[in-house]
Design a protein around this motif. Structure first.
Motif, PDB file in Angstrom:
ATOM      1  N   LEU A 168       0.820  -1.204   0.000  1.00  9.97           N
ATOM      2  CA  LEU A 168       0.000   0.000   0.000  1.00  9.97           C
ATOM      3  C   LEU A 168       0.857   1.259   0.000  1.00  9.97           C
ATOM      4  O   LEU A 168       0.485   2.272  -0.609  1.00  9.97           O
ATOM      5  N   THR A 169       1.997   1.207   0.641  1.00  9.33           N
ATOM      6  CA  THR A 169       2.920   2.346   0.614  1.00  9.33           C
ATOM      7  C   THR A 169       3.369   2.629  -0.812  1.00  9.33           C
ATOM      8  O   THR A 169       3.528   3.793  -1.204  1.00  9.33           O
ATOM      9  N   VAL A 222       8.876   9.102  -0.684  1.00 14.10           N
ATOM     10  CA  VAL A 222       7.933   8.271   0.073  1.00 14.10           C
ATOM     11  C   VAL A 222       8.716   7.209   0.832  1.00 14.10           C
ATOM     12  O   VAL A 222       9.541   6.486   0.245  1.00 14.10           O
ATOM     13  N   SER A 223       8.468   7.099   2.119  1.00 13.55           N
ATOM     14  CA  SER A 223       9.184   6.115   2.940  1.00 13.55           C
ATOM     15  C   SER A 223       8.234   5.458   3.918  1.00 13.55           C
ATOM     16  O   SER A 223       7.140   5.964   4.194  1.00 13.55           O
ATOM     17  N   GLY A 224       8.657   4.321   4.443  1.00  8.80           N
ATOM     18  CA  GLY A 224       7.855   3.587   5.405  1.00  8.80           C
ATOM     19  C   GLY A 224       8.687   3.180   6.606  1.00  8.80           C
ATOM     20  O   GLY A 224       9.909   2.998   6.496  1.00  8.80           O
ATOM     21  N   ILE A 225       8.026   3.056   7.742  1.00 13.56           N
ATOM     22  CA  ILE A 225       8.661   2.607   8.977  1.00 13.56           C
ATOM     23  C   ILE A 225       7.883   1.412   9.490  1.00 13.56           C
ATOM     24  O   ILE A 225       6.645   1.438   9.523  1.00 13.56           O
ATOM     25  N   ASP A 226       8.576   0.366   9.912  1.00 15.41           N
ATOM     26  CA  ASP A 226       7.902  -0.779  10.514  1.00 15.41           C
ATOM     27  C   ASP A 226       8.852  -1.436  11.515  1.00 15.41           C
ATOM     28  O   ASP A 226      10.080  -1.403  11.337  1.00 15.41           O
ATOM     29  N   GLY A 230       9.752  -2.052  -3.639  1.00 13.25           N
ATOM     30  CA  GLY A 230      10.374  -0.811  -4.072  1.00 13.25           C
ATOM     31  C   GLY A 230      10.216   0.341  -3.105  1.00 13.25           C
ATOM     32  O   GLY A 230      10.493   1.490  -3.450  1.00 13.25           O
ATOM     33  N   VAL A 231       9.784   0.046  -1.885  1.00 13.38           N
ATOM     34  CA  VAL A 231       9.565   1.089  -0.882  1.00 13.38           C
ATOM     35  C   VAL A 231      10.859   1.350  -0.108  1.00 13.38           C
ATOM     36  O   VAL A 231      11.577   0.416   0.258  1.00 13.38           O
ATOM     37  N   GLN A 232      11.138   2.593   0.133  1.00  9.30           N
ATOM     38  CA  GLN A 232      12.261   2.969   0.990  1.00  9.30           C
ATOM     39  C   GLN A 232      11.822   2.763   2.436  1.00  9.30           C
ATOM     40  O   GLN A 232      11.336   3.678   3.103  1.00  9.30           O
ATOM     41  N   ALA A 233      11.964   1.544   2.902  1.00 10.44           N
ATOM     42  CA  ALA A 233      11.461   1.160   4.218  1.00 10.44           C
ATOM     43  C   ALA A 233      12.601   1.054   5.218  1.00 10.44           C
ATOM     44  O   ALA A 233      13.702   0.600   4.884  1.00 10.44           O
TER      45      ALA A 233
END
Length: 255
Positions: free
Chosen positions: A43-44, A56-60, A73-76
């Motif tokens: 979804l990110t 666009v980045s994600g944290i988990d 392909g997310v900058q996580a």
């Protein structure tokens, strides 16, 4: 350990809530977009397609989820949202079905809102069906004497964690955001034997599964499954039907 593949199988409800939330974010040209609790990142990645010019980045907090998000392909980044704070160029901050895992989240939200710049958007959504059959059944089993010491502290107790909708409204307004708060109920239809139990294993029951070894997990399932079948019986066509209520909170700080 969160299982990213099983979580993706659970993604129908997640996708619906994410789409409902992000549709209310009317950012035109954001510089940075952050997805807190990004999960497997599918979804990110949609945020990158919507705002291709943005970072666009994600944290988990789950290494498995971060690895899967990077495959999308997310900058996580691996991290705890309790320890995160927005940079000065964060124009969109989303927290999608993650905030309810943090009991002290109103204080966190307040801190994030303080740091967000003029013109920014904040959005969160969370399960909001405390006291419904599913959550009551989980609590009933977890609070039995032989389980209490093992898992009672890792049960998601929405009634103790989530605040009334008007408290989120007031919080955003006090921080200079124009708030929009609403609830929705999503009906789902699952197929197969113990389909609801398998669905719940993907997210709501994960903290319990992580706490128990294989033998104890099977024992927990053996106690929980009959209660679930009684409360949500399988229909003659092989389906199990149930609903979940979601709370949505969106705020915009004017330029």
């Amino acid at each position: 350990m969160w299982n990213s593949e099983k979580y993706l199988q659970y993604s129908d409800a997640q996708t619906r809530a994410f789409e409902d939330l992000s549709a209310r974010i009317d950012a035109r040209d954001p510089r940075r977009v952050v997805d807190l609790g990004c999960g497997p990142g599918d979804l990110t990645a949609a945020l990158s397609r919507r705002w291709p010019q943005a970072l666009v980045s994600g944290i988990d907090s789950s290494p498995a989820m971060v690895a899967k998000a990077r495959e999308h392909g997310v900058q996580a980044e691996l991290g705890d949202i309790r320890e995160w704070s927005p940079s000065a160029d964060t124009d969109v901050l989303l927290c999608h079905t993650a905030i309810h895992w943090v009991p002290e989240h109103p204080k966190l939200i307040s801190s994030w809102l303080n740091d967000l710049p003029d013109g920014s958007w904040f959005g969160m959504c969370s399960p909001d069906d405390a006291g419904d059959g599913i959550h009551s059944l989980v609590e009933e089993v977890a609070d039995r004497p032989h389980w209490r010491e093992l898992i009672s502290d890792c049960v998601l107790r929405l009634g103790e964690v989530m605040r009334p909708p008007d408290e989120y409204y007031d919080l955003l307004e006090q921080k200079g955001f124009r708030p929009e708060v609403w609830q929705s109920r999503h009906w789902r239809c699952l197929h197969g034997d113990d389909a609801l139990l398998n669905d719940l294993e993907a997210a709501p029951l994960r903290p319990i599964r992580a706490r128990l070894d294989d033998e104890k997990w099977e024992a927990f399932r053996a106690e929980f499954a009959p209660l679930l079948r009684q409360e949500y019986p399988q229909h003659t066509d092989g389906t199990t039907r149930f609903s979940t209520r979601m709370l949505f909170v969106v705020g915009h700080r004017a330029q």
